[in-house]
Design a protein around this motif. Structure first.
Motif, PDB file in Angstrom:
ATOM      1  N   ASN A   1      20.471  11.489 -44.533  1.00 47.56           N
ATOM      2  CA  ASN A   1      21.345  10.584 -45.274  1.00 47.56           C
ATOM      3  C   ASN A   1      22.707  10.414 -44.620  1.00 47.56           C
ATOM      4  OD1 ASN A   1      22.283  13.151 -45.786  1.00 47.56           O
ATOM      5  ND2 ASN A   1      22.215  12.994 -48.017  1.00 47.56           N
ATOM      6  N   VAL A   2      22.762  10.700 -43.312  1.00 46.64           N
ATOM      7  CA  VAL A   2      23.969  10.458 -42.528  1.00 46.64           C
ATOM      8  C   VAL A   2      23.780   9.212 -41.661  1.00 46.64           C
ATOM      9  CG1 VAL A   2      25.597  11.436 -40.859  1.00 46.64           C
ATOM     10  CG2 VAL A   2      24.511  12.906 -42.550  1.00 46.64           C
ATOM     11  N   GLY A   3      22.549   8.983 -41.221  1.00 44.45           N
ATOM     12  CA  GLY A   3      22.223   7.717 -40.575  1.00 44.45           C
ATOM     13  C   GLY A   3      22.065   7.735 -39.076  1.00 44.45           C
ATOM     14  N   ARG A   4      22.110   8.907 -38.441  1.00 47.19           N
ATOM     15  CA  ARG A   4      22.114   8.932 -36.977  1.00 47.19           C
ATOM     16  C   ARG A   4      20.761   8.534 -36.385  1.00 47.19           C
ATOM     17  NH1 ARG A   4      25.185  13.968 -38.217  1.00 47.19           N
ATOM     18  NH2 ARG A   4      27.381  13.414 -38.029  1.00 47.19           N
ATOM     19  N   LEU A   5      19.739   9.336 -36.633  1.00 42.17           N
ATOM     20  CA  LEU A   5      18.423   8.978 -36.118  1.00 42.17           C
ATOM     21  C   LEU A   5      17.878   7.703 -36.777  1.00 42.17           C
ATOM     22  CD1 LEU A   5      16.046   9.464 -34.282  1.00 42.17           C
ATOM     23  CD2 LEU A   5      15.187  11.184 -35.900  1.00 42.17           C
ATOM     24  N   PRO A   6      18.071   7.500 -38.090  1.00 42.99           N
ATOM     25  CA  PRO A   6      17.638   6.231 -38.671  1.00 42.99           C
ATOM     26  C   PRO A   6      18.267   5.008 -38.000  1.00 42.99           C
ATOM     27  CG  PRO A   6      17.972   7.810 -40.419  1.00 42.99           C
ATOM     28  CD  PRO A   6      18.465   8.463 -39.151  1.00 42.99           C
ATOM     29  N   TRP A   7      19.518   5.119 -37.564  1.00 41.79           N
ATOM     30  CA  TRP A   7      20.135   3.959 -36.897  1.00 41.79           C
ATOM     31  C   TRP A   7      19.427   3.664 -35.584  1.00 41.79           C
ATOM     32  CZ3 TRP A   7      22.397   2.838 -32.213  1.00 41.79           C
ATOM     33  CH2 TRP A   7      22.976   1.575 -32.117  1.00 41.79           C
ATOM     34  N   TRP A   8      19.171   4.692 -34.789  1.00 53.30           N
ATOM     35  CA  TRP A   8      18.481   4.464 -33.521  1.00 53.30           C
ATOM     36  C   TRP A   8      17.092   3.875 -33.748  1.00 53.30           C
ATOM     37  CZ3 TRP A   8      20.442   3.704 -29.077  1.00 53.30           C
ATOM     38  CH2 TRP A   8      21.589   4.373 -28.647  1.00 53.30           C
TER      39      TRP A   8
ATOM     40  N   LEU B   1      27.514   5.249 -31.071  1.00 52.81           N
ATOM     41  CA  LEU B   1      26.192   5.563 -30.506  1.00 52.81           C
ATOM     42  C   LEU B   1      25.837   6.970 -30.983  1.00 52.81           C
ATOM     43  CD1 LEU B   1      26.571   4.070 -26.924  1.00 52.81           C
ATOM     44  CD2 LEU B   1      25.266   3.126 -28.830  1.00 52.81           C
ATOM     45  N   PRO B   2      25.200   7.070 -32.148  1.00 55.58           N
ATOM     46  CA  PRO B   2      24.985   8.368 -32.786  1.00 55.58           C
ATOM     47  C   PRO B   2      24.230   9.359 -31.897  1.00 55.58           C
ATOM     48  CG  PRO B   2      24.448   6.562 -34.283  1.00 55.58           C
ATOM     49  CD  PRO B   2      24.666   5.951 -32.937  1.00 55.58           C
ATOM     50  N   ILE B   3      24.539  10.612 -32.105  1.00 50.11           N
ATOM     51  CA  ILE B   3      23.919  11.763 -31.437  1.00 50.11           C
ATOM     52  C   ILE B   3      24.468  11.956 -30.025  1.00 50.11           C
ATOM     53  CG2 ILE B   3      21.735  12.782 -30.592  1.00 50.11           C
ATOM     54  CD1 ILE B   3      20.329  11.369 -32.942  1.00 50.11           C
ATOM     55  N   TRP B   4      24.755  10.863 -29.318  1.00 50.74           N
ATOM     56  CA  TRP B   4      25.177  10.940 -27.916  1.00 50.74           C
ATOM     57  C   TRP B   4      26.627  11.379 -27.780  1.00 50.74           C
ATOM     58  CZ3 TRP B   4      28.883   7.611 -25.511  1.00 50.74           C
ATOM     59  CH2 TRP B   4      29.028   7.820 -24.132  1.00 50.74           C
ATOM     60  N   LEU B   5      26.846  12.271 -26.795  1.00 51.92           N
ATOM     61  CA  LEU B   5      28.187  12.659 -26.381  1.00 51.92           C
ATOM     62  C   LEU B   5      28.208  12.707 -24.860  1.00 51.92           C
ATOM     63  CD1 LEU B   5      28.852  15.541 -28.916  1.00 51.92           C
ATOM     64  CD2 LEU B   5      30.017  13.335 -28.885  1.00 51.92           C
ATOM     65  N   PRO B   6      29.246  12.178 -24.221  1.00 52.96           N
ATOM     66  CA  PRO B   6      29.324  12.238 -22.762  1.00 52.96           C
ATOM     67  C   PRO B   6      29.611  13.659 -22.301  1.00 52.96           C
ATOM     68  CG  PRO B   6      31.369  11.373 -23.648  1.00 52.96           C
ATOM     69  CD  PRO B   6      30.431  11.534 -24.820  1.00 52.96           C
ATOM     70  N   PRO B   7      29.381  13.955 -21.040  1.00 49.77           N
ATOM     71  CA  PRO B   7      29.702  15.287 -20.524  1.00 49.77           C
ATOM     72  C   PRO B   7      31.168  15.627 -20.767  1.00 49.77           C
ATOM     73  CG  PRO B   7      28.398  14.044 -18.929  1.00 49.77           C
ATOM     74  CD  PRO B   7      28.773  13.075 -20.004  1.00 49.77           C
ATOM     75  N   GLY B   8      31.419  16.883 -21.084  1.00 53.06           N
ATOM     76  CA  GLY B   8      32.789  17.312 -21.330  1.00 53.06           C
ATOM     77  C   GLY B   8      32.864  18.326 -22.459  1.00 53.06           C
TER      78      GLY B   8
ATOM     79  N   GLY C   1      11.174   1.106 -47.017  1.00 54.78           N
ATOM     80  CA  GLY C   1      11.463  -0.279 -46.708  1.00 54.78           C
ATOM     81  C   GLY C   1      12.456  -0.454 -45.580  1.00 54.78           C
ATOM     82  N   GLY C   2      12.645   0.600 -44.782  1.00 58.00           N
ATOM     83  CA  GLY C   2      13.520   0.519 -43.621  1.00 58.00           C
ATOM     84  C   GLY C   2      14.975   0.839 -43.900  1.00 58.00           C
ATOM     85  N   LEU C   3      15.332   1.146 -45.135  1.00 57.11           N
ATOM     86  CA  LEU C   3      16.726   1.400 -45.487  1.00 57.11           C
ATOM     87  C   LEU C   3      16.924   2.879 -45.786  1.00 57.11           C
ATOM     88  CD1 LEU C   3      19.496   0.085 -46.006  1.00 57.11           C
ATOM     89  CD2 LEU C   3      18.828  -0.122 -48.417  1.00 57.11           C
ATOM     90  N   ALA C   4      17.724   3.544 -44.965  1.00 54.20           N
ATOM     91  CA  ALA C   4      17.985   4.967 -45.161  1.00 54.20           C
ATOM     92  C   ALA C   4      19.090   5.161 -46.196  1.00 54.20           C
ATOM     93  CB  ALA C   4      18.405   5.607 -43.841  1.00 54.20           C
TER      94      ALA C   4
END
Length: 332
Positions: free
Chosen positions: A163-170, A261-268, A307-310
């Motif tokens: 219910n945060v939406g990260r993987l559902p958004w992708w 861009l959920p889940i993703w973080l650049p190196p650092g 129905g596709g809505l998280a």
């Protein structure tokens, strides 16, 4: 086993409740009534933000439990009040905490002995930053239950019910197909836990009497960003074409890691803190993490059933990249 689930109607709480019911446990859910309790449980209603009046139903029930599981992420005073109330009525208290309790930045590979956030009290009420709130919740659980308190310091949690939406958004974005802006590099290591794997570990660990802190995450690189998004393409069956883009290009364009861009973080530093923590203690204590393809497929099936809505937690901002921003970047 008799379980008291504080919450239990959404995401991690629901995963714990479902896992306990599958084991044949007797489950009581204490919740605010915003969502229907799962079938097969006993339900008590109350609002932990309302002080003693909010937990009156819990105080008056007279019931005892073998285990309490608490996922509270608000001001720690709510954990303090509940834990004190239950200290003589429950055998074990498992608090779902967070790796955000560690002082930032947390170097790669650091575990449960890393420095913690400071200036924290279990008596804090009102608006408290997330890391301090979780650490305050830990202190409240420890104050009331001592060596009967288990602290599960999760990192990123994904899976059905999110219910945060990260993987559902992708999944939703990739299901639409066409060129998809994919944040590189493909080999970026991810560290997370499926809510169902976390739930099973909590019940097993508490049942064995484990106590103290455990970083409940997969090993770093259990999946990569490429493997995650490839699984989304395969699962949805879309014609999406992943356009892998250098992190510097994305950052220069003002794209926000983690939120746009959920889940993703650049190196650092932030990637090391979120995706490169230690996992060894929890895995030695039995934590097992299913393949990323299974998590993605089950989350997509759940999303389709809805129905596709998280669902979206009201205390968390919506995530995802603006389609117009994505189109401009893809046009480059």
């Amino acid at each position: 086993m008799r379980l008291l689930m504080l919450g239990g109607t959404e995401f991690v709480g629901r995963a714990v409740t479902d896992a306990a019911l599958t084991r044949g446990w007797q489950v009581t859910v204490f919740h605010r009534g915003h969502h229907a309790p799962p079938p097969g449980v006993s339900a008590l209603r109350g609002d932990r933000t309302a002080g003693a009046a909010g937990i009156a139903a819990l105080a008056g029930s007279g019931a005892t439990w073998d285990l309490v599981v608490d996922t509270w992420s608000g001001a720690p005073a709510a954990v303090r009040d509940t834990a004190r109330l239950l200290a003589d009525r429950a055998g074990h208290y498992a608090y779902v905490s967070s790796r955000s309790v560690y002082a930032y930045p947390t170097p790669a590979g650091q575990g449960e002995d890393s420095p913690l956030v400071t200036g924290v009290s279990p008596d804090e009420d009102g608006d408290v930053p997330y890391g301090q709130a979780k650490r305050g919740g830990e202190l409240a659980a420890l104050d009331a239950f001592g060596d009967r308190a288990l602290l599960a310091r999760a990192g990123l949690i994904i899976g059905p019910g999110e219910n945060v939406g990260r993987l559902p958004w992708w999944l939703s974005r990739i299901a639409r197909g066409g060129p998809v802006l994919a944040p590189g590099p493909r080999t970026t290591a991810l560290q997370y836990v499926d809510a169902r794997d976390l739930a099973d570990w909590l019940l097993d660990a508490a049942g064995r009497g484990l106590n103290g802190p455990y970083d409940t995450v997969s090993r770093s690189g259990h999946a990569t960003m490429g493997e995650l998004l490839d699984a989304c393409v395969a699962t949805t069956g879309s014609d999406a074409e992943l356009r892998w883009t250098d992190p510097d290009v994305l950052l220069a364009a003002g794209v926000e890691p983690w939120s746009d861009l959920p889940i993703w973080l650049p190196p650092g530093e932030l990637h090391a803190t979120m995706h490169q923590g230690s996992h060894t203690k929890a895995h030695a204590a039995g934590l097992r993490c299913r393949p990323v393809g299974e998590t993605v497929a089950d989350t997509w099936a759940w999303l389709c059933e809805r129905g596709g809505l998280a669902p979206q937690r009201p205390d968390r901002p919506a995530v995802g990249l603006d389609p117009q921003v994505e189109a401009k970047l893809l046009a480059r």
